[in-house]
Design an enzyme around this catalytic site. Sequence first.
Site, PDB file in Angstrom:
ATOM      1  N   CYS A   2       0.771  -1.302   0.163  1.00 27.34           N
ATOM      2  CA  CYS A   2      -0.087  -0.127   0.132  1.00 27.34           C
ATOM      3  C   CYS A   2       0.899   1.078  -0.002  1.00 27.34           C
ATOM      4  O   CYS A   2       2.270   1.341  -0.002  1.00 27.34           O
ATOM      5  CB  CYS A   2      -0.880  -0.002   1.235  1.00 27.34           C
ATOM      6  SG  CYS A   2      -1.695  -1.406   1.298  1.00 27.34           S
ATOM      7  N   ARG A  28       1.655   1.910  -5.814  1.00 26.53           N
ATOM      8  CA  ARG A  28       2.033   0.842  -4.959  1.00 26.53           C
ATOM      9  C   ARG A  28       0.618  -0.005  -4.594  1.00 26.53           C
ATOM     10  O   ARG A  28       1.011  -1.148  -4.067  1.00 26.53           O
ATOM     11  CB  ARG A  28       2.493   1.556  -3.597  1.00 26.53           C
ATOM     12  CG  ARG A  28       3.563   2.386  -3.860  1.00 26.53           C
ATOM     13  CD  ARG A  28       4.350   3.058  -2.494  1.00 26.53           C
ATOM     14  NE  ARG A  28       4.361   2.035  -1.550  1.00 26.53           N
ATOM     15  CZ  ARG A  28       5.402   1.376  -1.385  1.00 26.53           C
ATOM     16  NH1 ARG A  28       6.274   1.438  -2.159  1.00 26.53           N
ATOM     17  NH2 ARG A  28       5.569   0.274  -0.569  1.00 26.53           N
ATOM     18  N   TRP A  88      -3.521  -1.963  -1.309  1.00 31.86           N
ATOM     19  CA  TRP A  88      -3.574  -3.059  -2.223  1.00 31.86           C
ATOM     20  C   TRP A  88      -3.930  -4.226  -1.469  1.00 31.86           C
ATOM     21  O   TRP A  88      -3.256  -4.610  -0.466  1.00 31.86           O
ATOM     22  CB  TRP A  88      -2.202  -3.388  -2.739  1.00 31.86           C
ATOM     23  CG  TRP A  88      -2.256  -4.548  -3.725  1.00 31.86           C
ATOM     24  CD1 TRP A  88      -2.317  -4.471  -4.877  1.00 31.86           C
ATOM     25  CD2 TRP A  88      -1.818  -6.116  -3.521  1.00 31.86           C
ATOM     26  NE1 TRP A  88      -1.896  -5.681  -5.845  1.00 31.86           N
ATOM     27  CE2 TRP A  88      -1.768  -6.486  -4.762  1.00 31.86           C
ATOM     28  CE3 TRP A  88      -1.681  -6.637  -2.314  1.00 31.86           C
ATOM     29  CZ2 TRP A  88      -1.658  -7.794  -4.992  1.00 31.86           C
ATOM     30  CZ3 TRP A  88      -1.418  -8.187  -2.509  1.00 31.86           C
ATOM     31  CH2 TRP A  88      -1.140  -8.607  -3.532  1.00 31.86           C
ATOM     32  N   ASN A 114       0.585  -0.652   6.103  1.00 34.83           N
ATOM     33  CA  ASN A 114       1.299  -1.322   4.989  1.00 34.83           C
ATOM     34  C   ASN A 114       1.577  -2.430   5.326  1.00 34.83           C
ATOM     35  O   ASN A 114       2.772  -2.519   6.222  1.00 34.83           O
ATOM     36  CB  ASN A 114       2.046  -0.357   4.156  1.00 34.83           C
ATOM     37  CG  ASN A 114       2.648  -1.176   2.804  1.00 34.83           C
ATOM     38  OD1 ASN A 114       2.237  -2.232   2.591  1.00 34.83           O
ATOM     39  ND2 ASN A 114       3.939  -0.601   2.441  1.00 34.83           N
ATOM     40  N   GLY A 115       1.274  -3.825   4.944  1.00 31.51           N
ATOM     41  CA  GLY A 115       1.901  -4.999   5.481  1.00 31.51           C
ATOM     42  C   GLY A 115       0.821  -5.932   5.888  1.00 31.51           C
ATOM     43  O   GLY A 115      -0.300  -5.885   5.476  1.00 31.51           O
ATOM     44  N   GLU A 482      10.356 -11.743 -20.620  1.00 34.45           N
ATOM     45  CA  GLU A 482      10.418 -10.356 -20.335  1.00 34.45           C
ATOM     46  C   GLU A 482       8.957  -9.737 -21.308  1.00 34.45           C
ATOM     47  O   GLU A 482       8.097  -9.213 -20.883  1.00 34.45           O
ATOM     48  CB  GLU A 482      11.400  -9.399 -20.529  1.00 34.45           C
ATOM     49  CG  GLU A 482      11.414  -8.151 -20.054  1.00 34.45           C
ATOM     50  CD  GLU A 482      10.494  -7.484 -18.976  1.00 34.45           C
ATOM     51  OE1 GLU A 482       9.991  -6.413 -18.916  1.00 34.45           O
ATOM     52  OE2 GLU A 482      10.687  -8.527 -17.940  1.00 34.45           O
ATOM     53  N   LYS A 486       5.176  -8.514 -19.839  1.00 36.67           N
ATOM     54  CA  LYS A 486       4.807  -6.940 -20.283  1.00 36.67           C
ATOM     55  C   LYS A 486       3.240  -7.151 -20.890  1.00 36.67           C
ATOM     56  O   LYS A 486       2.426  -6.587 -20.592  1.00 36.67           O
ATOM     57  CB  LYS A 486       5.703  -6.493 -21.214  1.00 36.67           C
ATOM     58  CG  LYS A 486       6.565  -5.988 -20.607  1.00 36.67           C
ATOM     59  CD  LYS A 486       6.677  -4.983 -19.503  1.00 36.67           C
ATOM     60  CE  LYS A 486       7.687  -4.336 -18.578  1.00 36.67           C
ATOM     61  NZ  LYS A 486       8.271  -5.539 -17.755  1.00 36.67           N
ATOM     62  N   GLU A 489       0.914  -8.483 -18.094  1.00 37.95           N
ATOM     63  CA  GLU A 489       0.525  -7.467 -16.950  1.00 37.95           C
ATOM     64  C   GLU A 489      -0.249  -6.042 -17.406  1.00 37.95           C
ATOM     65  O   GLU A 489      -0.891  -5.743 -16.411  1.00 37.95           O
ATOM     66  CB  GLU A 489       1.884  -7.076 -16.295  1.00 37.95           C
ATOM     67  CG  GLU A 489       3.043  -6.397 -16.794  1.00 37.95           C
ATOM     68  CD  GLU A 489       4.054  -5.961 -15.676  1.00 37.95           C
ATOM     69  OE1 GLU A 489       3.684  -5.713 -14.683  1.00 37.95           O
ATOM     70  OE2 GLU A 489       5.198  -6.262 -16.385  1.00 37.95           O
ATOM     71  N   HIS A 505       8.444 -29.975 -27.436  1.00 41.90           N
ATOM     72  CA  HIS A 505       8.338 -30.691 -26.121  1.00 41.90           C
ATOM     73  C   HIS A 505       7.042 -30.564 -25.323  1.00 41.90           C
ATOM     74  O   HIS A 505       6.834 -31.024 -24.466  1.00 41.90           O
ATOM     75  CB  HIS A 505       9.316 -30.498 -25.049  1.00 41.90           C
ATOM     76  CG  HIS A 505      10.649 -30.925 -25.805  1.00 41.90           C
ATOM     77  ND1 HIS A 505      11.149 -31.981 -26.150  1.00 41.90           N
ATOM     78  CD2 HIS A 505      11.599 -30.032 -25.975  1.00 41.90           C
ATOM     79  CE1 HIS A 505      12.368 -32.078 -26.693  1.00 41.90           C
ATOM     80  NE2 HIS A 505      12.494 -30.673 -26.587  1.00 41.90           N
ATOM     81  N   LYS A 599       3.459  -1.563  -7.804  1.00 43.05           N
ATOM     82  CA  LYS A 599       4.951  -1.233  -8.274  1.00 43.05           C
ATOM     83  C   LYS A 599       5.939  -1.962  -7.485  1.00 43.05           C
ATOM     84  O   LYS A 599       6.942  -2.755  -8.031  1.00 43.05           O
ATOM     85  CB  LYS A 599       5.020   0.108  -8.102  1.00 43.05           C
ATOM     86  CG  LYS A 599       6.517   0.420  -8.801  1.00 43.05           C
ATOM     87  CD  LYS A 599       6.849   0.459 -10.134  1.00 43.05           C
ATOM     88  CE  LYS A 599       7.953   0.705 -10.942  1.00 43.05           C
ATOM     89  NZ  LYS A 599       8.233   0.115 -12.118  1.00 43.05           N
TER      90      LYS A 599
HETATM   91  C1  AGP Z   1       7.457  -5.693 -13.893  1.00 39.28           C
HETATM   92  O1  AGP Z   1       7.003  -4.981 -14.967  1.00 39.28           O
HETATM   93  C2  AGP Z   1       6.856  -5.983 -12.712  1.00 39.28           C
HETATM   94  N1  AGP Z   1       6.152  -5.084 -12.332  1.00 39.28           N
HETATM   95  C3  AGP Z   1       7.248  -6.862 -11.810  1.00 39.28           C
HETATM   96  O2  AGP Z   1       7.458  -7.932 -12.358  1.00 39.28           O
HETATM   97  C4  AGP Z   1       8.804  -6.228 -11.025  1.00 39.28           C
HETATM   98  O3  AGP Z   1       9.638  -6.389 -12.042  1.00 39.28           O
HETATM   99  C5  AGP Z   1       9.043  -7.339  -9.905  1.00 39.28           C
HETATM  100  O4  AGP Z   1       7.809  -7.081  -8.914  1.00 39.28           O
HETATM  101  C6  AGP Z   1      10.303  -6.944  -9.182  1.00 39.28           C
HETATM  102  O5  AGP Z   1      10.287  -5.550  -8.678  1.00 39.28           O
HETATM  103  P1  AGP Z   1      11.737  -4.788  -8.185  1.00 39.28           P
HETATM  104  O6  AGP Z   1      12.725  -4.709  -9.333  1.00 39.28           O
HETATM  105  O7  AGP Z   1      11.322  -3.596  -7.893  1.00 39.28           O
HETATM  106  O8  AGP Z   1      12.210  -5.781  -7.350  1.00 39.28           O
END
Ligand code: AGP
Length: 604
Positions: A2, A28, A88, A114-115, A482, A486, A489, A505, A599
Amino acid sequence: MCGIFGYVGPKQNAAELVLEGLKKLEYRGYDSWGVGVVEDDPTSSLVNSGLRGVTAKGIAVKKRAGKIGDATVNDMPKSSFAFGHTRWATHGGVTDINAHPHLDCTGTVSVVHNGIVENFEELKEELAKAHHRFVSETDTEIIAHLIEEYLKKYPFEEAVRKTFNRCTGLNAIIAIHSAKRVMVAVRNGSPLVLGFGKNENFVASDASALLSHTREVQFLEDGDMAVVGDTHVELTNVATGKKREVKKLTLNWTMKQAEKGAYPFFMLKEIYEQQAVIKGISHTSIKQIEHLANVIKKSYGTYMVGCGSASYVSLAGSYLFSKIAKRHVNYAIGSEFGYHLDFLTPKSTVIALSQSGETMDILESVKKAKEKGATIVAITNVLGSTLYRIADEKILIGAGPEIAVASTKAVTGKLAILVLLSYALSGKTKEGIRVVTLATESMSKLLEKDSIRRIESLAKKLLKKEHVYVIGRGLSYPASLETAIKIKEISYIHAEGMAAGELKHGPLALVEKGTPCIAFLPDDETYGANLAGAMEMKARGGYVIGISHKNHEVFDYHLPVSDAREATIIPNIVTGQLLSYYLATLKGLDPDKPRNLAKSVTVK
Ligand code: AGP
């Protein structure tokens, strides 16, 4: 994961100020939000005297499910003392009631959190026996009632300290009391930053939300409890109550960097910032990179760990080190690394990659590796972040604040550092600089109008597709992972990245007429075998999209990417970023705040 923000000072628009702070923290967590203000007693001029402990009337709270968007708080009482939260959800559904701040039975104690309070059920039972009434399903509300309970015997600050020590798990809170003009901020695990102003002070979950007010900050350590007033900040250890020194540091970010400017979304702005970030790294970080190369040379066993996109960069790092530096590197996903610790020794080096420097799975692994005596190298984007502070060696990516949840410039920045590190390990740093410069040149071509138009029209073709497969060999394997993450997400289209050799496979069974199949075919030793993979898909009716330095008849659609030797993975990944960006925006989605994500993932 959060966002928390608090303010105490002379400004009478504290509620608005806090709401603006929450908007900057919304990446966040953004499923609900809330603001609480302590009503200044208008008759008492003492309030603005800055004197400590001046009483006031009550706490007014406004909280809603949903994104902040253009919500306002101008219906809240004028006040110079407020705090807030953007959520969140972990415990309790996404509702107005479960949004923070939460109050105790008397309405004079309030908490944002937060937590996760892991023992909240046991505490709730105990408090229910003491006749406390709960209105929400959250673990957070327990904290407010427990403070209320301890207030029967102890002053506010002590009641908060006792309460926090009863809560297990990784948590960060701000607690306020309507009769006290202080925020009590406590951190264990989840990040908290103090912001120092002139006769005003701030508390926030991360520094980028403070930039419009101050650049004088202090990142709280685990176990820190800060009592924050208008003109004073007291720091103690929450477990022992022992005093700790307030030490300010000056942030190296500017407000402009944390703003969208003319871009429609932060993600697009951050995509266009990547060339400058990589040029910056090859100009300013060479000394540090060569120093790290010496650290790694001395180690016996090197491991690279990251989560999500950072784990794919770690995987790419293992290919770069073996290909360029002829050096073996063990790669692990942050949340799995904990199960591989037995072979770590004091001679080992663990390279931890994390944009935020606050990802809990990484911090947990690094702390355990540190207990084994391993040397910790942090490659992170946030000065003062937890990973930055606990690491033995550190290098900043220097990408500036990354706001969009989908990581872009931090990913390519890390890759540029790993290419340079590999060349430094083989004593050819200058050649490494030439190679990453090739990547920036290839990116310029990629960002030209025609190329963008080509990627956008491909996105239009794939818009209605439910599944996309992405293949690559060697360094293109992490590029395919990667690109898939993208697409997933931010456009919510199911995408699967895989090693091209694995197709036959199993996954090939999923390919039928019109199935979009993206194949990375850079001009390297993998070209031929990758082409075979593309042909296997084509033969089953797949719609083959070739991302390559040259076209080929097997491609139904070609996206040209000029060669940059080992650094070709960088423009290849940028192509995937742009494709996913256009898929999301053409679907009317917000690429900066994808659903269900945040994030930085500060819970296990
Ligand atoms: C990537 O686009 C994502 N938001 C997520 O996979 C991110 O890379 C992952 O949570 C790691 O975050 P960090 O690099 O801040 O540790």
